[in-house]
Scaffold this motif. Structure first.
Motif, short mmCIF file in Angstrom:
data_model
loop_
_atom_site.label_atom_id
_atom_site.label_comp_id
_atom_site.label_asym_id
_atom_site.label_seq_id
_atom_site.Cartn_x
_atom_site.Cartn_y
_atom_site.Cartn_z
N VAL A 46 120.25 96.94 -17.96
CA VAL A 46 120.60 96.51 -16.44
C VAL A 46 120.43 97.61 -15.40
CG1 VAL A 46 123.00 97.70 -16.78
CG2 VAL A 46 122.85 95.83 -15.35
N TRP A 47 120.10 98.82 -15.93
CA TRP A 47 119.83 100.02 -15.06
C TRP A 47 118.41 99.77 -14.31
CZ3 TRP A 47 124.38 102.12 -14.13
CH2 TRP A 47 125.12 102.10 -15.42
N ASN A 48 117.35 99.01 -14.92
CA ASN A 48 116.16 98.79 -14.50
C ASN A 48 116.35 97.75 -13.25
OD1 ASN A 48 115.12 100.38 -16.41
ND2 ASN A 48 114.50 98.57 -17.77
N ALA A 49 117.33 96.73 -13.25
CA ALA A 49 117.44 95.90 -12.35
C ALA A 49 118.11 96.50 -11.14
CB ALA A 49 118.49 94.61 -12.98
N ILE A 50 118.86 97.32 -11.63
CA ILE A 50 119.67 98.17 -10.38
C ILE A 50 118.73 99.01 -9.70
CG2 ILE A 50 121.46 99.81 -9.71
CD1 ILE A 50 123.01 98.88 -12.30
N ASP A 51 117.94 99.61 -10.32
CA ASP A 51 116.85 100.44 -9.71
C ASP A 51 116.16 99.81 -8.65
OD1 ASP A 51 115.73 103.08 -9.46
OD2 ASP A 51 113.80 102.43 -10.48
N GLN A 52 115.59 98.64 -9.10
CA GLN A 52 114.84 97.80 -8.25
C GLN A 52 115.59 96.92 -7.18
OE1 GLN A 52 112.44 95.78 -11.08
NE2 GLN A 52 112.11 97.46 -12.11
N ASP A 53 116.91 97.09 -7.17
CA ASP A 53 117.66 96.25 -6.08
C ASP A 53 117.71 96.89 -4.63
OD1 ASP A 53 119.25 94.71 -4.76
OD2 ASP A 53 120.69 94.28 -6.48
N PRO A 54 116.75 96.40 -3.75
CA PRO A 54 116.96 97.00 -2.40
C PRO A 54 118.35 96.92 -1.58
CG PRO A 54 115.75 94.92 -2.42
CD PRO A 54 116.09 95.16 -3.72
N ASP A 55 119.20 96.04 -2.26
CA ASP A 55 120.38 95.77 -1.41
C ASP A 55 121.71 96.70 -2.03
OD1 ASP A 55 119.50 93.90 0.09
OD2 ASP A 55 119.63 92.39 -1.54
N VAL A 56 121.13 97.57 -3.10
CA VAL A 56 122.20 98.34 -3.77
C VAL A 56 121.85 99.72 -3.50
CG1 VAL A 56 123.15 99.03 -6.11
CG2 VAL A 56 123.11 96.66 -5.56
N SER A 57 122.87 100.61 -3.23
CA SER A 57 122.76 102.12 -2.98
C SER A 57 123.49 102.94 -4.11
CB SER A 57 123.34 102.53 -2.01
OG SER A 57 122.63 102.00 -0.54
N VAL A 58 124.65 102.40 -4.74
CA VAL A 58 125.38 102.83 -5.62
C VAL A 58 126.10 102.13 -6.61
CG1 VAL A 58 127.30 104.62 -5.96
CG2 VAL A 58 126.03 104.62 -3.94
N VAL A 59 125.98 102.44 -7.99
CA VAL A 59 126.76 101.39 -8.86
C VAL A 59 128.00 102.16 -9.47
CG1 VAL A 59 125.06 102.23 -10.82
CG2 VAL A 59 126.31 100.35 -10.97
#
Length: 270
Positions: A46-59
């Motif tokens: 899931v971290w790969n998807a988060i890294d590439q998500d331009p709409d997310v700054s923090v998880v």
């Protein structure tokens, strides 16, 4: 929920509690959020998807129910003992999980409640800001299972809490509370149980409102301390997987299932 995360919905409840803040909530409270084969895979990638998500700054990573994570479920452990291909798959996921969190550019905040073991604990302690409930119970149980402490501990425990404390807790599987973990430096902050989620959201919101490049560059630079420990970590994961071929792992799993202390052969070829 964005289609980007649809494939992970079996493991995580996903929401956005603040602008540009993504929250992953482990969502198997009836099983104390133990991770089966699918859950372990989702926690890894899931971290790969988060890294590439331009709409997310923090998880934020947290969990539903009275436990953060009870670790890998026994069916997955049994498969690793019996099947070479399962061990290889687990070896790859175990190392990818650690490196994917380290290399994810977005700051990660963990909110750890209850029992925290296994792959859930990996992600919780590798978070950039780890916040734990004072009553939480943190334990690395690898040697009790009969395998080396390979999930993550070799890459970060000596740096966070020192070699002496790391050896004491990893070799003896000695549990600690959230308060003890904060005192040792293993986590960033311990708070009252009922303040855990609010504090995690407060920290995540502050990060989301910060200078994004400055924060990501700082994370990248600091995580070079972990990268320098990469060879030690890689050895630990390989030795963990070797351990799953041993009679010690078979006895460790059997003793867990029978709810008794293990009876390990005191002789060793190591």
């Amino acid at each position: 929920m964005s289609d980007r995360y649809a494939e992970f919905a079996e493991t995580f409840e996903i929401d956005y509690p603040a602008e540009r803040v993504l929250r992953l909530t482990m969502n198997k409270p009836e099983r104390l959020n133990a991770l089966d084969k699918t859950g372990h895979n989702h926690m890894t990638y899931v971290w790969n998807a988060i890294d590439q998500d331009p709409d997310v700054s923090v998880v934020i990573l947290t969990a539903k129910g009275r436990a953060f994570s009870a670790g890998g479920d026994f069916s997955m452990i049994g498969e690793m003992i019996e099947d070479y291909h399962a061990r290889v798959r687990s070896w790859k996921e175990a190392k990818d999980l650690v490196y994917n969190i380290i290399n994810c550019g977005k700051p990660v905040v963990s909110a750890i409640n209850g029992v925290a073991v296994g792959a859930g604990l990996v992600a919780g302690l590798l978070a950039d800001i780890s916040i734990v409930a004072k009553s939480a119970k943190i334990v690395d149980g690898h040697t009790r299972l009969g395998v080396a402490a390979g999930d993550h501990a070799v890459i970060n425990w000596p740096l966070l809490c020192g070699m002496a404390k790391a050896k004491y807790h990893l070799m003896l599987c000695e549990p600690m509370t959230g308060e003890e973990a904060e005192r040792m430096g293993l986590v960033s902050l311990a708070v009252d149980d009922d303040a855990l989620q609010d504090k995690a959201l407060e920290v995540a919101t502050r990060l989301a409102n910060g200078a994004p490049s400055a924060l990501r560059f700082t994370k990248y630079a600091l995580n070079n301390w972990y990268r320098m420990a990469g060879p030690s970590f890689d050895a630990s994961v390989a030795l963990e997987m070797l351990g799953f071929t041993s009679p010690e792992a078979a006895e460790g799993l059997k003793s867990h299932l029978e709810k008794r202390q293990p009876n390990f052969d005191p002789r060793s070829d190591a």
